[in-house]
Design a protein around this motif. Structure first.
Motif, PDB file in Angstrom:
ATOM      1  N   ALA A   1       0.830  -1.207   0.000  1.00  0.00           N
ATOM      2  CA  ALA A   1       0.000   0.000   0.000  1.00  0.00           C
ATOM      3  C   ALA A   1       0.868   1.262   0.000  1.00  0.00           C
ATOM      4  O   ALA A   1       0.593   2.225  -0.730  1.00  0.00           O
ATOM      5  CB  ALA A   1      -0.925  -0.004   1.218  1.00  0.00           C
ATOM      6  N   ALA A   2       1.930   1.279   0.815  1.00  0.00           N
ATOM      7  CA  ALA A   2       2.800   2.448   0.877  1.00  0.00           C
ATOM      8  C   ALA A   2       3.521   2.665  -0.450  1.00  0.00           C
ATOM      9  O   ALA A   2       3.628   3.801  -0.933  1.00  0.00           O
ATOM     10  CB  ALA A   2       3.798   2.291   2.015  1.00  0.00           C
ATOM     11  N   LEU A   3       4.012   1.581  -1.042  1.00  0.00           N
ATOM     12  CA  LEU A   3       4.719   1.694  -2.312  1.00  0.00           C
ATOM     13  C   LEU A   3       3.759   2.086  -3.438  1.00  0.00           C
ATOM     14  O   LEU A   3       4.120   2.851  -4.341  1.00  0.00           O
ATOM     15  CB  LEU A   3       5.402   0.372  -2.653  1.00  0.00           C
ATOM     16  N   ASN A   4       2.530   1.592  -3.393  1.00  0.00           N
ATOM     17  CA  ASN A   4       1.563   1.930  -4.443  1.00  0.00           C
ATOM     18  C   ASN A   4       1.164   3.397  -4.367  1.00  0.00           C
ATOM     19  O   ASN A   4       0.921   4.044  -5.400  1.00  0.00           O
ATOM     20  CB  ASN A   4       0.334   1.030  -4.337  1.00  0.00           C
ATOM     21  N   THR A   5       1.078   3.945  -3.150  1.00  0.00           N
ATOM     22  CA  THR A   5       0.805   5.371  -3.005  1.00  0.00           C
ATOM     23  C   THR A   5       1.904   6.195  -3.672  1.00  0.00           C
ATOM     24  O   THR A   5       1.636   7.153  -4.411  1.00  0.00           O
ATOM     25  CB  THR A   5       0.702   5.754  -1.516  1.00  0.00           C
ATOM     26  N   VAL A   6       3.146   5.801  -3.429  1.00  0.00           N
ATOM     27  CA  VAL A   6       4.282   6.475  -4.055  1.00  0.00           C
ATOM     28  C   VAL A   6       4.230   6.308  -5.568  1.00  0.00           C
ATOM     29  O   VAL A   6       4.442   7.263  -6.324  1.00  0.00           O
ATOM     30  CB  VAL A   6       5.607   5.925  -3.492  1.00  0.00           C
ATOM     31  N   PHE A   7       3.949   5.091  -6.013  1.00  0.00           N
ATOM     32  CA  PHE A   7       3.842   4.826  -7.448  1.00  0.00           C
ATOM     33  C   PHE A   7       2.845   5.771  -8.115  1.00  0.00           C
ATOM     34  O   PHE A   7       3.121   6.367  -9.170  1.00  0.00           O
ATOM     35  CB  PHE A   7       3.421   3.364  -7.664  1.00  0.00           C
ATOM     36  N   ARG A   8       1.691   5.947  -7.510  1.00  0.00           N
ATOM     37  CA  ARG A   8       0.651   6.793  -8.110  1.00  0.00           C
ATOM     38  C   ARG A   8       1.071   8.257  -8.147  1.00  0.00           C
ATOM     39  O   ARG A   8       0.777   8.973  -9.115  1.00  0.00           O
ATOM     40  CB  ARG A   8      -0.660   6.618  -7.341  1.00  0.00           C
ATOM     41  N   LEU A   9       1.763   8.714  -7.121  1.00  0.00           N
ATOM     42  CA  LEU A   9       2.252  10.092  -7.114  1.00  0.00           C
ATOM     43  C   LEU A   9       3.299  10.309  -8.204  1.00  0.00           C
ATOM     44  O   LEU A   9       3.299  11.336  -8.895  1.00  0.00           O
ATOM     45  CB  LEU A   9       2.836  10.442  -5.744  1.00  0.00           C
ATOM     46  N   LEU A  10       4.172   9.328  -8.376  1.00  0.00           N
ATOM     47  CA  LEU A  10       5.190   9.441  -9.415  1.00  0.00           C
ATOM     48  C   LEU A  10       4.564   9.406 -10.806  1.00  0.00           C
ATOM     49  O   LEU A  10       5.023  10.108 -11.723  1.00  0.00           O
ATOM     50  CB  LEU A  10       6.220   8.325  -9.272  1.00  0.00           C
TER      51      LEU A  10
END
Length: 264
Positions: free
Chosen positions: A133-142
């Motif tokens: 979940a934390a990595l996917n949040t970052v992925f979406r921001l990038l």
């Protein structure tokens, strides 16, 4: 057969005017001081040379790092320790950035809170907190176009029970999935080394770095014009001595041997 030492590729002063020292893998592994390292640092202290301790550790605040090393018997002072966390905080403030942070909770107080309306992503070694979940949040921001700042991109580090995966795998994964190129703030980024040199007031060729990471310690230092001594402890692997492009100025068994090589 005697152990190999590479001939110097840059001029090593005897002694240099300042010494830059990596921490994990050079002075200690986990909570244990490496053999001879405490006494070697005392000897180096007696030489009067100014020191800087450079670390890419991003799971612990600087005060915790210093307290841990002191418990092992090392004499370290707060103004001598330069961490990737503090370098990142300085860069964020200098640029006026509003980051979304994915970092270990232990450094939240030192780095600050995430901004609800971020203009960049800052990645540290979150360890067990690298959840999907934390990595996917970052992925979406990038994927929205935000730039990625990474405190480091180390591949692995040495713990008391063996080598452990470091944050470089997560940096590379996010770069691959988003097509983004991360800006690295800690080692081997040239400004990280140049900050230490500026604080010490010495030229690159008048300093020397002692480290266990061929790429991030030795390669990074040499790119900044600083001679590098590689120790055969920590994350050192035998193949490091046969690397095609990075040639340490010297390779020695451990930190004590590195200090002895400086003739201090």
């Amino acid at each position: 057969m005697p152990l190999q030492e590479f001939p110097a590729m840059m001029k090593l002063r005897r002694p240099p005017q300042a010494v830059l020292i990596d921490l994990a893998g050079v002075l200690h592994t986990g909570d244990l001081a490496l053999p001879g390292a405490v006494d070697a640092l005392k000897r180096l202290r007696r030489s009067g040379l100014p020191l800087r301790f450079l670390t890419n550790t991003t799971r612990s605040p600087s005060a915790t790092v210093i307290a841990k090393l002191r418990r092992m018997g090392f004499d370290l002072h707060p103004g001598e320790v330069q961490t990737a966390v503090l370098a990142t905080r300085r860069l964020v403030a200098m640029r006026g950035l509003k980051p979304h942070y994915l970092v270990h909770p232990d450094i939240a107080g030192e780095i600050g809170p995430s901004n609800p309306n971020p203009d960049c992503v800052v990645l540290g070694d979150a360890g067990a907190y690298f959840s999907y979940a934390a990595l996917n949040t970052v992925f979406r921001l990038l994927m929205q176009g935000l730039p990625l700042l990474a405190m480091a991109r180390n591949r692995y580090f040495m713990e008391e029970d063996g080598l452990s995966l470091d944050m470089g795998a997560y940096v590379a994964g996010l770069e691959y999935s988003t097509g983004t190129q991360a800006e690295i703030v800690g080692k081997p980024a040239r400004p990280f080394f140049e900050t230490a040199l500026a604080d010490l007031g010495v030229a690159a060729e008048d300093a020397v770095l002692i480290g266990d990471d061929l790429a991030d310690d030795i390669g990074g230092a040499q790119e900044a014009g600083i001679p590098g001594i590689l120790v055969r402890t920590g994350k050192f692997r035998p193949e490091d001595e046969r690397h095609a492009t990075i040639r340490p100025d010297r390779v020695v068994d451990d930190f004590a041997a590195a200090v002895a090589a400086l003739s201090v």
